[in-house]
Design a protein around this motif. Sequence first.
Motif, short mmCIF file in Angstrom:
data_model
loop_
_atom_site.label_atom_id
_atom_site.label_comp_id
_atom_site.label_asym_id
_atom_site.label_seq_id
_atom_site.Cartn_x
_atom_site.Cartn_y
_atom_site.Cartn_z
N SER A 242 0.83 -1.20 0.00
CA SER A 242 0.00 0.00 0.00
C SER A 242 0.87 1.24 0.00
O SER A 242 2.07 1.19 0.25
N SER A 243 0.25 2.34 -0.31
CA SER A 243 0.96 3.62 -0.34
C SER A 243 0.04 4.67 0.28
O SER A 243 -1.18 4.59 0.14
N SER A 244 0.63 5.62 0.96
CA SER A 244 -0.20 6.69 1.53
C SER A 244 -0.36 7.83 0.53
O SER A 244 -1.16 8.72 0.71
N GLN A 245 0.44 7.77 -0.56
CA GLN A 245 0.34 8.85 -1.56
C GLN A 245 -0.94 8.75 -2.36
O GLN A 245 -1.38 7.65 -2.69
N GLN A 264 -4.49 2.91 -4.03
CA GLN A 264 -3.43 2.98 -3.01
C GLN A 264 -3.04 1.62 -2.44
O GLN A 264 -2.11 1.52 -1.68
#
Length: 794
Positions: A242-245, A264
């Motif tokens: 996952s990515s928080s961007q 995400q």
Amino acid sequence: MENLCFLNSVSLFVIMVVIVLLPHLSSAYSRPEKFYINCGSDSNVSYGQTFVGDKNASGNGNSVSFTENGTEVFENKASTAPDIYRTVRIFRQPSSYKFQLDSVGLHFVRLHFSAVSSMKELLAASFNVSATSGLNHLLKSFSLQKITVTPRVEEFLLMMDSTKFEIQFVPDRSSLALVNAIEVFSADNDLKKLPESDRNLHTIYRLNVGGELIAPDYDTLGRTWLPDDDFLFRKESAKNISSSQKPNYDLVVTKYTAPHFVYQTAKKMVEFYPIAKTKVNVTWTFKVKSNYRHFLRFHFCDILNNSETSDFNLYINGNWREDVKPSGYGPMTPFFIDVVNASDGSGFFNVSMGTKETNTFDAFLNGLEVMEVLGKSGSDSSENSSSHRFHIIAGCVTAAASALTLVLSLLFMVFLRRRRSKKTNPEVEVTVLSPLPLYNGGGSTNKRPLYSENNSPLGNLQLGLMIPFTDITRATNNFDDQWLIGKGGFGNVYKAILPDGTKVAIKRGKVESGQGIFEFHTEIQVLSRISHRHLVSLTGYCEENSEMILVYELMENGTLREHLFGSNLPSLSWEQRLEICIGAARGLHYLHNGLDEAIVHRDVKSTNILLDENNVAKVADFGISKIAVRTQDPITISTNIKGTFGYLDPDYVLTRMLTEKSDVYAFGVVLLEVLCARPALNNRLPDEEVNLAVWAMSCKSQGIIDKIVDPKLIGQIEPISLIKFMEIAEKCLKDRGDERPNMAAVIWNLEYVLRLQTIHEGSALTISSYGSLVMVSDSSERTLETRVLLPSHS
Ligand SMILES: *[C@@H]1O[C@H](CO)[C@@H](O)[C@H](O)[C@H]1NC(C)=O
Ligand SMILES: *[C@@H]1O[C@H](CO)[C@@H](O)[C@H](O)[C@H]1NC(C)=O
Ligand SMILES: *[C@@H]1O[C@H](CO)[C@@H](O)[C@H](O)[C@H]1NC(C)=O
Ligand SMILES: *[C@@H]1O[C@H](CO)[C@@H](O)[C@H](O)[C@H]1NC(C)=O
Ligand SMILES: *[C@@H]1O[C@H](CO)[C@@H](O)[C@H](O)[C@H]1NC(C)=O
Ligand SMILES: *[C@@H]1O[C@H](CO)[C@@H](O)[C@H](O)[C@H]1NC(C)=O
Ligand SMILES: *[C@@H]1O[C@H](CO)[C@@H](O)[C@H](O)[C@H]1NC(C)=O
Ligand SMILES: *[C@@H]1O[C@H](CO)[C@@H](O)[C@H](O)[C@H]1NC(C)=O
Ligand SMILES: *[C@@H]1O[C@H](CO)[C@@H](O)[C@H](O)[C@H]1NC(C)=O
């Protein structure tokens, strides 16, 4: 496979637990037209949207009418379910809801069903649901008894041909039908690239791969996205990432395509299973109807920001289907791939991803939608499963067979000369991964300003560029032939004046072709990113009524080509021609270097360089352009051969590796067209003269350039300027891309040529320091006899 059983022949189900892990609600947005009906109730309830009670439906002015035909209502006061499920409308005879829509086109239709166990009759209900708009049978012998999880939501995407829409409920003999809530709202025509017969879809699965359940409240379009783990064949083969961007949404992939939660998170291939360093395909298995056509939309977003990002394979039922090329998009840039395929007799759909043999990078998937294609007029979709292959473009641009043979033989010569043996890849067709918005947010019913005043695509990235079709028909006097200014493979180009007085060029895609849709979306994608004095800018576009219309700033003076040959237009002076070349070179330089991603135009030619009323050059036509992440220098993109014969970079044709130097080659050909005023290929000429690039280089080495210079230029060109110009053209036309200059060097050199021209203007004879030169010029008679002896190194 036991985890599949509870989903038997299933669609979406709503889980009432609202997941609170998700940070915030998606922003409010007003759908252009909407019907949310709380069936069997006289009160409005809120469930994401306000569902209006249907008891006074015909009276409350929202243009839904309801045929009471032996119906009754039931309210379960004890229910803990959301309010919309507390009341139900029950039909004992065929009955229908009628909607007066504002627009035709693609609409979401959702039917909510919930049975309370206390009422056995409701649980046992078995019925058909059908719709107008030319198709029947949304649901056949539907019964909640077969379903373990309720409430149950059945979602459809229907292409409405008419603004009158009717949903009919037909109970089976001695049974009844029921419905708790109905949603109907416009989804715009985002699935229009599907063949006509495939446009009515029934959502079966919608997965947020690698992530949590996304409840309808968190999706702008009220969709439910399920976690994928229950569908994963070997749990160990993939892991969550996952990515928080936030994803970089653009004009084509918006939050309506899928919410950012979907992009995400992803599942990524695991490296060590079962033996170290061995990767297995990651497979998801879905229970589906046998022998039924399905529409699958794969969502991707490279959230790893991994420099090793490379292509991987997508398989359906074990057969290769698509190449996924994340490098074409870059980190955090969402894209998707659509596939239509029929299920086999097994009743399962296997979707797998796997790496290509030589690659080390892991494959990934962020989201997946699986939809059943509904047949028209009651015919099963399996009946017309004849191979509909959409979305695939053949590798080459069509051209005269003779030209093809010629180019191929030339390439063969180049090949022999270079003896660079490369393993040629099998001829694979490429899919242009030009994503379509799942929701464009508008259409003709949208009342906000539809195009901007400043015409800047950058200022209106999202929806402001949409122009209503009615404005376009008005502006072109209903595509009046008198307004026609060009015809091309894509379609016709019309001159027009928009209601606000802007003069524009309107390019109307050939509706019947179906293929132009990729070019259309690529073009919007590229144009929405760029803004440059030497690139044609997009004023707007229109996708209504299956139209593919692009609206550009009007380039009054047409194409560069028509100013060079084949028309009666006054001849351009040498200085004008140089200015035009410099302008076009600046535009290309910006494409290659001016943005975060590099854009390779791929179809540089004199017909794609347009001139405004002041003869300022602008590069146009980005239909087959490629957008690439700037990872290495120079950028290379592995792709199929596309472009125009006569301008095709031999290195690209041999290696299939596209780089910005392919544009440099094509630009070299344009320089020769400008100098010689003849087409890049002319089959009517003797063999050795057919290809301009080959012929000009041969003349240059024989020292007989004067044979090919445009007669109208004779006497105008300063010899030194000509020599330098030919030097640039020759460098651009080097066989090997890495030996060609970049566009910055080309600009610099062309400016130098222009300076040489202006400084030396008037002097009849110049001895060049660039090579031994003997040039005799009698400028008084406006004739030029040149004998150019070229520097020995070439
Ligand atoms: C429907 O009509 C009833 C009685 O006329 C009224 O009490 C109720 O508020 C109305 N409901 C809606 C949704 O307008
Ligand atoms: C229910 O909603 C509709 C549409 O928004 C509105 O016209 C109607 O007055 C509402 N009825 C009640 C009782 O609030
Ligand atoms: C109402 O019921 C009758 C009798 O079953 C049926 O013939 C008719 O088609 C129904 N009307 C509508 C509009 O569904
Ligand atoms: C429901 O649809 C099925 C399949 O088309 C059909 O065989 C059946 O007769 C329909 N039932 C009713 C009550 O119309
Ligand atoms: C992936 O994430 C989901 C949601 O957090 C979780 O339910 C699932 O177990 C995870 N799967 C794996 C393979 O880690
Ligand atoms: C990718 O990583 C580089 C450094 O590794 C960083 O500078 C860049 O901001 C990252 N980009 C994204 C979109 O994560
Ligand atoms: C799907 O995959 C499973 C597991 O690999 C396999 O047992 C099944 O035969 C496959 N079905 C199809 C239609 O390929
Ligand atoms: C992945 O699946 C494809 C198609 O079934 C197969 O050809 C390939 O060998 C598989 N790769 C691995 C590593 O299992
Ligand atoms: C489904 O995919 C297989 C394998 O790629 C292909 O052979 C078949 O023609 C496809 N069917 C349809 C209906 O597209």
